[in-house]
Design a protein around this motif. Structure first.
Motif, mmCIF file in Angstrom:
data_model
loop_
_atom_site.group_PDB
_atom_site.id
_atom_site.type_symbol
_atom_site.label_atom_id
_atom_site.label_comp_id
_atom_site.label_asym_id
_atom_site.label_seq_id
_atom_site.Cartn_x
_atom_site.Cartn_y
_atom_site.Cartn_z
ATOM 1 N N ARG A 140 -42.448 15.718 -53.550
ATOM 2 C CA ARG A 140 -42.617 15.143 -54.886
ATOM 3 C C ARG A 140 -43.969 15.503 -55.471
ATOM 4 N N ASN A 143 -44.023 19.100 -56.477
ATOM 5 C CA ASN A 143 -43.235 19.311 -57.676
ATOM 6 C C ASN A 143 -43.909 18.743 -58.923
ATOM 7 N N GLU A 180 -34.161 18.755 -50.688
ATOM 8 C CA GLU A 180 -35.039 18.475 -51.823
ATOM 9 C C GLU A 180 -34.866 19.542 -52.893
ATOM 10 N N ASN A 199 -36.362 20.266 -56.879
ATOM 11 C CA ASN A 199 -37.260 19.830 -57.953
ATOM 12 C C ASN A 199 -37.954 18.516 -57.617
ATOM 13 N N GLY A 200 -38.302 18.377 -56.368
ATOM 14 C CA GLY A 200 -39.052 17.203 -55.961
ATOM 15 C C GLY A 200 -38.205 16.030 -55.536
ATOM 16 N N ASN A 201 -36.918 16.087 -55.810
ATOM 17 C CA ASN A 201 -36.074 14.946 -55.474
ATOM 18 C C ASN A 201 -35.248 15.226 -54.220
ATOM 19 N N SER A 202 -35.342 14.325 -53.223
ATOM 20 C CA SER A 202 -34.609 14.499 -51.970
ATOM 21 C C SER A 202 -33.337 13.662 -51.979
ATOM 22 N N PRO A 209 -32.411 9.425 -58.165
ATOM 23 C CA PRO A 209 -33.693 10.096 -58.442
ATOM 24 C C PRO A 209 -34.798 9.690 -57.464
ATOM 25 N N ALA A 210 -34.546 8.704 -56.622
ATOM 26 C CA ALA A 210 -35.555 8.305 -55.640
ATOM 27 C C ALA A 210 -35.468 9.217 -54.409
ATOM 28 N N ILE A 211 -36.411 9.012 -53.487
ATOM 29 C CA ILE A 211 -36.364 9.738 -52.219
ATOM 30 C C ILE A 211 -35.230 9.173 -51.373
ATOM 31 N N THR A 258 -33.673 10.092 -47.571
ATOM 32 C CA THR A 258 -33.894 10.973 -46.419
ATOM 33 C C THR A 258 -33.439 10.283 -45.135
ATOM 34 N N ASP A 295 -36.360 5.103 -51.221
ATOM 35 C CA ASP A 295 -37.323 4.240 -51.921
ATOM 36 C C ASP A 295 -36.806 3.905 -53.325
#
Lengths: 186, 429
Positions: free
Chosen positions: A132, A135, B261, B263-266, B285-287, B289, B305
């Motif tokens: 995150r 990014n 992941e 674009n930053g979203n896992s 849109p949260a993590i 995992t 999260d």
């Protein structure tokens, strides 16, 4: 290419810092008495017969423009984050402005944003958190006009700490995203 | 490696044990695995006769002692010939409530180990078994015997004939080398599986085979691999756009769930290993995992999260019906379902410390088992009674530790080096 530059710069920097140290450090006191043959300085200031050796003038070093070192030193390659956060802070935004300006100047350069987390989280969560952060930096640079095609991201989670410490100061430093030059530097 | 013909020959004597009727006699030396605070059962394991006999007895004593449920009693020089009934008063005088005796012999180049388990106070035999294998496989024979004794006395399956894969960590904190490594559960036969040129993380065993999956991380990207420990065959799950991490097998080994992941979203994904098709299970849109299947394959626990801080969630294996199960103080991560499905183990961060804990899959009955600067990444012994995890003191390197499900039996694992991310194998067949 990059490695050569890095090496040269390292040598330069080392030389410069040695010089700097010579200039600022107090003069070393001799541990043994001076050789008996050495002319003693006259307390009255009769220095006309004393030989002096001039200190060489200082040498300053600066990275060649467009090099990795230029980027690291003049743009700064890391921005830092708050605990658990991935929003770009105002102080980070200033750094990213400099990075973007530099990247605009050297359009052949490709970068890799490496997201990092402190060790106060578990491995798999921190990998996601690092992503995150990487990014967020990427998006910010894109917003400053850098082409998305020039920026890749990776997360090292908590596996590549900048600071080996186990205190708040170290954690603060380890919550970062590093903009690494992947290719194209001069 | 495999003791394929580990012919578990019931030497007829086992019937004697099975027929042991008197509940009183049995009750005397029953071991309750649910009560780690009980005094461990004193058991004496004198050297077996024959070549390797002392080594075999030593491995059994170490295994049983390490479980915390048994206290090996020094035989004080006494022997116990396996072919005759032991002189029970000798052993009761030493305080041993149980006795394991045996003989190791070479028969046509094969190692044959006969052993018996005795209730010394009742004067009765509880178990009599014979194992055969190749002579160099003596440690495994000792683990088999340990499992048989453990199971006979606790009523639970053992976990000694197993392996552990883990991440070996060497070098300073700023220059660590991470290598996949494997060892027997007692620390014997350690070996490296990777050369340390890349970051390797989160190895996980298949529940049904000697296959592991793990993540590799390099500057240019990440990959998830499958590695068969017996053949050495290694293959990648394939190329993904984005970082792929946190892999874990489905219980039947036919799928791997992982985090991907973009674009930053896992989010959580699952790949069918037969047709190599991947399917996305979460799109929050949260993590999201650390997916972990329930042992019946119907549900997946994971870490998210989405509620504002990392917590544990359980969803259907098809991705529907996610609901939060962790509601205690702090942040919850790295869920892993117990082999029997009755508990989920996890890492909790609270009060400035990290803890290993367990809770029911519905979030009830939460127990904190450990606390330290950094306890992380639990993995279950195949019998669901013991957890292995990594513990790191502030500024130190991580080490492997074990704790039982009561939280009362907490010990360093028998591996002295830097290590993290342990994964316990299933019992060998």
């Amino acid at each position: 290419m990059t490695r050569n530059n890095a090496l040269r710069w390292t040598v330069l920097l080392a030389a410069a810092s040695v010089l700097a140290a010579c200039q600022s450090a107090p003069k070393p006191q001799p541990e043994t008495s001076p050789p008996p043959a050495a002319p003693a300085a006259d307390a009255a200031g009769a220095s006309s017969d004393v030989q002096t050796v001039r200190r060489p003038p200082p040498v300053s070093g600066t990275p060649l423009p467009g090099t990795v070192q230029d980027f690291v030193i003049n743009a700064s390659d890391r921005v830092f984050f708050d605990v658990d956060q991935y929003e770009v802070r105002p102080d980070a935004a200033v750094v990213l402005e400099r990075q973007a300006a530099w990247l605009r100047r050297y359009p052949a350069v490709q970068v890799r944003i490496e997201g990092n987390a402190d060790e106060r989280g578990t491995r798999e969560y921190n990998l996601a958190l690092g992503s995150r952060r990487a990014n967020a930096v990427r998006e910010h640079l894109i917003g400053l006009g850098i082409s998305p095609a020039r920026i890749s991201t990776i997360s090292f989670g908590k596996e590549r700490p900048l600071d080996p410490g186990a205190d708040e100061e170290a954690f603060k430093r380890n919550r970062n995203a590093r903009t690494a030059i992947a290719s194209g530097a001069r | 490696m495999r003791m394929s013909a580990a012919a578990l020959i019931f030497a007829g004597l086992v019937m004697t044990g099975a027929l042991l009727g008197p509940a009183q006699a049995r009750a005397e030396i029953e071991v309750d695995v649910n009560r780690g605070d009980l005094r461990p059962l004193p058991v004496s394991i004198p050297a077996f006769s024959g070549d390797r006999g002392a080594d075999i007895a030593g491995v059994i004593a170490d295994n049983l002692g390490r479980s915390g449920l048994f206290a090996p009693v020094d035989p004080a020089g006494n022997q116990a010939e396996v072919s005759t009934e032991p002189d029970f008063p000798v052993w009761t005088a030493l305080g041993a409530q149980a006795l394991v005796n045996g003989a190791a012999t070479l028969v046509d180049g094969r190692l044959q180990v006969d052993f018996r388990l005795w209730d010394t106070f009742a004067g009765q035999q509880l178990l009599g078994l014979q194992f055969t294998s190749t002579p160099e496989n003596w440690r495994r024979v000792a683990h088999k015997i340990s499992d048989a004794v453990y199971e006979r006395l606790t009523g639970e399956k053992g976990y000694f004939d197993t392996r552990v894969v883990f991440v070996s960590e060497t070098g300073g904190r700023l220059n660590r080398t991470l290598r996949l490594a494997v060892m027997d559960q007692d620390g014997a036969n350690p070996s490296y599986l990777t050369d340390g040129s890349e970051i390797v993380l989160s190895p996980r065993f298949s529940a049904s085979s000697q296959q592991i999956t793990y993540m590799s991380l390099r500057q240019d990207g990440s990959a998830v691999f499958l590695l068969n420990l017996e053949t050495g065959r290694r293959e990648s799950l394939g190329q993904f756009s984005g970082m792929v991490f946190a892999p874990r097998f489905s219980p039947d080994g036919s799928q791997v769930a992982f985090a991907l992941e973009r674009n930053g979203n896992s989010d959580i994904w699952v790949m069918n290993l037969v047709n190599r098709q991947s399917r996305r299970l979460t799109s929050d849109p949260a993590i999201d995992t650390s997916p972990a299947f329930s042992p019946d394959g119907s549900r997946i626990a994971f870490n998210s999260d989405r509620g504002g801080s990392p917590q544990l969630y359980v969803m259907d294996a098809n991705g529907g019906g996610a609901r939060r199960i962790s509601f205690g103080e702090g942040r919850y991560t790295s869920p892993v379902w117990s082999p029997a499905g009755d508990f989920i183990a996890f890492t909790r961060q609270g009060g400035g410390q990290f803890h290993i804990g367990i809770m029911r899959p519905d979030g009830s009955d939460e127990r904190t088992l450990t606390s330290s600067y950094m306890d992380e990444g639990p993995t279950w012994a195949p019998n669901g009674r013991v957890l292995l995890f990594s513990r790191q003191e502030a500024g130190g390197e991580p080490r492997l530790w074990t704790v039982d499900v009561t939280g009362r039996i907490l010990k360093p694992a028998p591996y002295a080096g830097g290590a993290s991310d342990p994964a316990w194998s299933p019992l060998f067949n």
